[in-house]
Scaffold this motif. Structure first.
Motif, PDB file in Angstrom:
ATOM      1  N   ASP A 120      27.496  29.389  41.708  1.00 25.33           N
ATOM      2  CA  ASP A 120      26.614  28.467  40.972  1.00 25.33           C
ATOM      3  C   ASP A 120      25.323  28.956  41.310  1.00 25.33           C
ATOM      4  OD1 ASP A 120      26.065  27.372  43.288  1.00 25.33           O
ATOM      5  OD2 ASP A 120      27.116  25.560  42.943  1.00 25.33           O
ATOM      6  N   ASP A 121      24.090  28.178  40.789  1.00 24.64           N
ATOM      7  CA  ASP A 121      22.844  28.570  40.948  1.00 24.64           C
ATOM      8  C   ASP A 121      22.452  28.416  42.489  1.00 24.64           C
ATOM      9  OD1 ASP A 121      22.295  29.107  38.403  1.00 24.64           O
ATOM     10  OD2 ASP A 121      21.523  27.352  37.899  1.00 24.64           O
ATOM     11  N   ARG A 122      23.278  27.501  43.226  1.00 21.72           N
ATOM     12  CA  ARG A 122      22.824  27.601  44.550  1.00 21.72           C
ATOM     13  C   ARG A 122      23.624  28.576  45.694  1.00 21.72           C
ATOM     14  NH1 ARG A 122      23.891  21.315  45.784  1.00 21.72           N
ATOM     15  NH2 ARG A 122      23.774  22.001  47.821  1.00 21.72           N
ATOM     16  N   ASP A 123      24.377  29.413  45.047  1.00 21.03           N
ATOM     17  CA  ASP A 123      25.318  30.609  45.345  1.00 21.03           C
ATOM     18  C   ASP A 123      26.315  30.058  46.213  1.00 21.03           C
ATOM     19  OD1 ASP A 123      25.286  33.244  45.696  1.00 21.03           O
ATOM     20  OD2 ASP A 123      24.606  33.267  47.896  1.00 21.03           O
ATOM     21  N   ARG A 124      27.033  29.054  45.855  1.00 19.97           N
ATOM     22  CA  ARG A 124      27.968  28.462  46.266  1.00 19.97           C
ATOM     23  C   ARG A 124      29.367  29.295  45.225  1.00 19.97           C
ATOM     24  NH1 ARG A 124      27.054  22.227  45.710  1.00 19.97           N
ATOM     25  NH2 ARG A 124      26.747  22.741  43.796  1.00 19.97           N
ATOM     26  N   LEU A 125      30.495  29.593  45.974  1.00 25.07           N
ATOM     27  CA  LEU A 125      31.680  30.158  45.374  1.00 25.07           C
ATOM     28  C   LEU A 125      32.176  28.848  44.540  1.00 25.07           C
ATOM     29  CD1 LEU A 125      33.281  32.699  45.024  1.00 25.07           C
ATOM     30  CD2 LEU A 125      34.666  32.015  46.889  1.00 25.07           C
ATOM     31  N   VAL A 126      32.287  29.050  43.169  1.00 23.34           N
ATOM     32  CA  VAL A 126      32.873  27.955  42.420  1.00 23.34           C
ATOM     33  C   VAL A 126      34.313  28.516  41.808  1.00 23.34           C
ATOM     34  CG1 VAL A 126      30.534  27.068  41.876  1.00 23.34           C
ATOM     35  CG2 VAL A 126      31.846  28.714  40.243  1.00 23.34           C
ATOM     36  N   GLY A 127      34.597  29.919  42.003  1.00 20.86           N
ATOM     37  CA  GLY A 127      35.810  30.410  41.457  1.00 20.86           C
ATOM     38  C   GLY A 127      36.024  31.840  41.731  1.00 20.86           C
ATOM     39  N   GLN A 128      37.192  32.177  41.679  1.00 18.58           N
ATOM     40  CA  GLN A 128      37.409  33.517  41.965  1.00 18.58           C
ATOM     41  C   GLN A 128      38.685  34.088  40.934  1.00 18.58           C
ATOM     42  OE1 GLN A 128      38.985  35.395  45.786  1.00 18.58           O
ATOM     43  NE2 GLN A 128      37.054  36.068  45.991  1.00 18.58           N
ATOM     44  N   THR A 129      38.455  35.302  40.258  1.00 17.46           N
ATOM     45  CA  THR A 129      39.357  35.827  39.355  1.00 17.46           C
ATOM     46  C   THR A 129      39.848  37.177  39.751  1.00 17.46           C
ATOM     47  OG1 THR A 129      38.695  34.566  37.563  1.00 17.46           O
ATOM     48  CG2 THR A 129      39.782  36.273  37.059  1.00 17.46           C
ATOM     49  N   THR A 130      41.052  37.202  39.915  1.00 14.77           N
ATOM     50  CA  THR A 130      41.619  38.704  40.321  1.00 14.77           C
ATOM     51  C   THR A 130      42.687  39.079  38.782  1.00 14.77           C
ATOM     52  OG1 THR A 130      41.847  38.264  42.586  1.00 14.77           O
ATOM     53  CG2 THR A 130      43.138  40.378  41.666  1.00 14.77           C
ATOM     54  N   GLN A 131      42.103  40.152  38.316  1.00 20.85           N
ATOM     55  CA  GLN A 131      42.672  40.683  36.927  1.00 20.85           C
ATOM     56  C   GLN A 131      43.153  42.013  37.109  1.00 20.85           C
ATOM     57  OE1 GLN A 131      38.722  40.178  34.808  1.00 20.85           O
ATOM     58  NE2 GLN A 131      39.875  41.537  33.455  1.00 20.85           N
ATOM     59  N   THR A 132      44.384  42.391  36.521  1.00 20.41           N
ATOM     60  CA  THR A 132      44.719  43.470  36.542  1.00 20.41           C
ATOM     61  C   THR A 132      44.661  44.252  34.809  1.00 20.41           C
ATOM     62  OG1 THR A 132      46.441  42.938  38.152  1.00 20.41           O
ATOM     63  CG2 THR A 132      46.936  44.924  36.826  1.00 20.41           C
ATOM     64  N   GLN A 133      44.246  45.314  34.966  1.00 21.29           N
ATOM     65  CA  GLN A 133      43.870  45.972  33.669  1.00 21.29           C
ATOM     66  C   GLN A 133      44.769  47.254  33.623  1.00 21.29           C
ATOM     67  OE1 GLN A 133      41.365  45.575  31.046  1.00 21.29           O
ATOM     68  NE2 GLN A 133      40.502  43.630  31.881  1.00 21.29           N
ATOM     69  N   ILE A 134      45.402  47.379  32.572  1.00 21.90           N
ATOM     70  CA  ILE A 134      46.171  48.778  32.257  1.00 21.90           C
ATOM     71  C   ILE A 134      45.398  49.794  31.661  1.00 21.90           C
ATOM     72  CG2 ILE A 134      47.214  48.199  30.005  1.00 21.90           C
ATOM     73  CD1 ILE A 134      49.876  49.370  31.070  1.00 21.90           C
ATOM     74  N   VAL A 135      45.563  51.212  32.197  1.00 23.61           N
ATOM     75  CA  VAL A 135      44.897  52.100  31.695  1.00 23.61           C
ATOM     76  C   VAL A 135      45.697  52.594  30.403  1.00 23.61           C
ATOM     77  CG1 VAL A 135      43.782  54.357  32.107  1.00 23.61           C
ATOM     78  CG2 VAL A 135      43.981  52.642  34.102  1.00 23.61           C
ATOM     79  N   LEU A 136      45.139  52.551  29.213  1.00 21.95           N
ATOM     80  CA  LEU A 136      45.791  53.127  28.147  1.00 21.95           C
ATOM     81  C   LEU A 136      45.362  54.548  27.779  1.00 21.95           C
ATOM     82  CD1 LEU A 136      45.424  49.656  26.082  1.00 21.95           C
ATOM     83  CD2 LEU A 136      47.285  50.631  27.458  1.00 21.95           C
ATOM     84  N   ALA A 137      46.268  55.575  27.916  1.00 19.96           N
ATOM     85  CA  ALA A 137      45.827  56.820  27.614  1.00 19.96           C
ATOM     86  C   ALA A 137      45.614  57.130  26.100  1.00 19.96           C
ATOM     87  CB  ALA A 137      46.859  57.763  28.134  1.00 19.96           C
ATOM     88  N   ALA A 138      44.427  57.945  25.532  1.00 22.03           N
ATOM     89  CA  ALA A 138      44.210  58.000  24.276  1.00 22.03           C
ATOM     90  C   ALA A 138      45.401  58.614  23.651  1.00 22.03           C
ATOM     91  CB  ALA A 138      43.009  59.079  24.323  1.00 22.03           C
ATOM     92  N   ARG A 139      45.817  58.333  22.420  1.00 21.21           N
ATOM     93  CA  ARG A 139      46.900  58.784  21.526  1.00 21.21           C
ATOM     94  C   ARG A 139      46.199  59.928  20.692  1.00 21.21           C
ATOM     95  NH1 ARG A 139      49.765  53.052  20.251  1.00 21.21           N
ATOM     96  NH2 ARG A 139      49.495  52.340  22.306  1.00 21.21           N
ATOM     97  N   ASN A 140      47.099  61.016  20.318  1.00 27.49           N
ATOM     98  CA  ASN A 140      46.702  61.903  19.396  1.00 27.49           C
ATOM     99  C   ASN A 140      45.173  62.328  19.228  1.00 27.49           C
ATOM    100  OD1 ASN A 140      49.302  61.992  18.552  1.00 27.49           O
ATOM    101  ND2 ASN A 140      49.207  60.405  17.161  1.00 27.49           N
ATOM    102  N   GLY A 141      44.594  62.462  20.455  1.00 29.77           N
ATOM    103  CA  GLY A 141      43.292  62.832  20.598  1.00 29.77           C
ATOM    104  C   GLY A 141      42.445  61.696  20.106  1.00 29.77           C
TER     105      GLY A 141
END
Length: 144
Positions: A120-141
């Motif tokens: 928040d504006d007072r620099d207090r931790l209000v939440g924390q998110t951990t996300q996983t993203q898959i790496v998608l290779a380019a297809r057919n160029g």
């Protein structure tokens, strides 16, 4: 095209690629592979009961900033998509802005894991998110 194939995109360019984030009022302030910073203003129309900023709005902020972080860490020609996201809400936000800082925890050939701290504006931790993203290779160029 991934960022490693061209000059690094500006925060404004990255936000323009995410119309939903822009519609919510999310702003990107800094965007590098090691750290992405954004924010979302509190507003009455983004609240739940009692004037508390809705968790979904906070998750959208974390997901958007985290996705940019993952994107900036992709190999040439690759794309990405969120496959998992977990948020802990620690404190209610009833005014001001929520500030998000995303950092990569793991950058691999298959997955990118990003942690986003919400404060928040007072620099207090209000939440924390951990996300996983898959790496998608380019297809057919083609690029994602």
């Amino acid at each position: 095209m991934s960022p490693s194939e061209t000059a690094a995109p500006s925060p404004a360019d990255l936000l323009a690629a995410m119309p939903f984030a822009a519609r919510l009022g999310i702003e990107l302030h800094e965007a590098t592979p090691d750290r992405v910073v954004g924010s979302l203003p509190w507003s009455p129309d983004a609240c739940t009961a009692g004037g508390i900023l809705h968790g979904g709005a906070q998750m959208a902020l974390a997901d958007s900033v985290g996705a940019v972080c993952a994107y900036l860490n992709l190999p040439p020609g690759a794309g990405t998509s969120t496959v998992e996201s977990k948020t802990n809400f620690l404190r209610a936000v009833t005014s001001g802005r929520v500030h998000a800082t995303a950092r990569p925890l793991h950058v691999g050939g298959t997955l990118v894991v990003v942690q986003t701290d919400l404060r928040d504006d007072r620099d207090r931790l209000v939440g924390q998110t951990t996300q996983t993203q898959i790496v998608l290779a380019a297809r057919n160029g083609a690029t994602s």
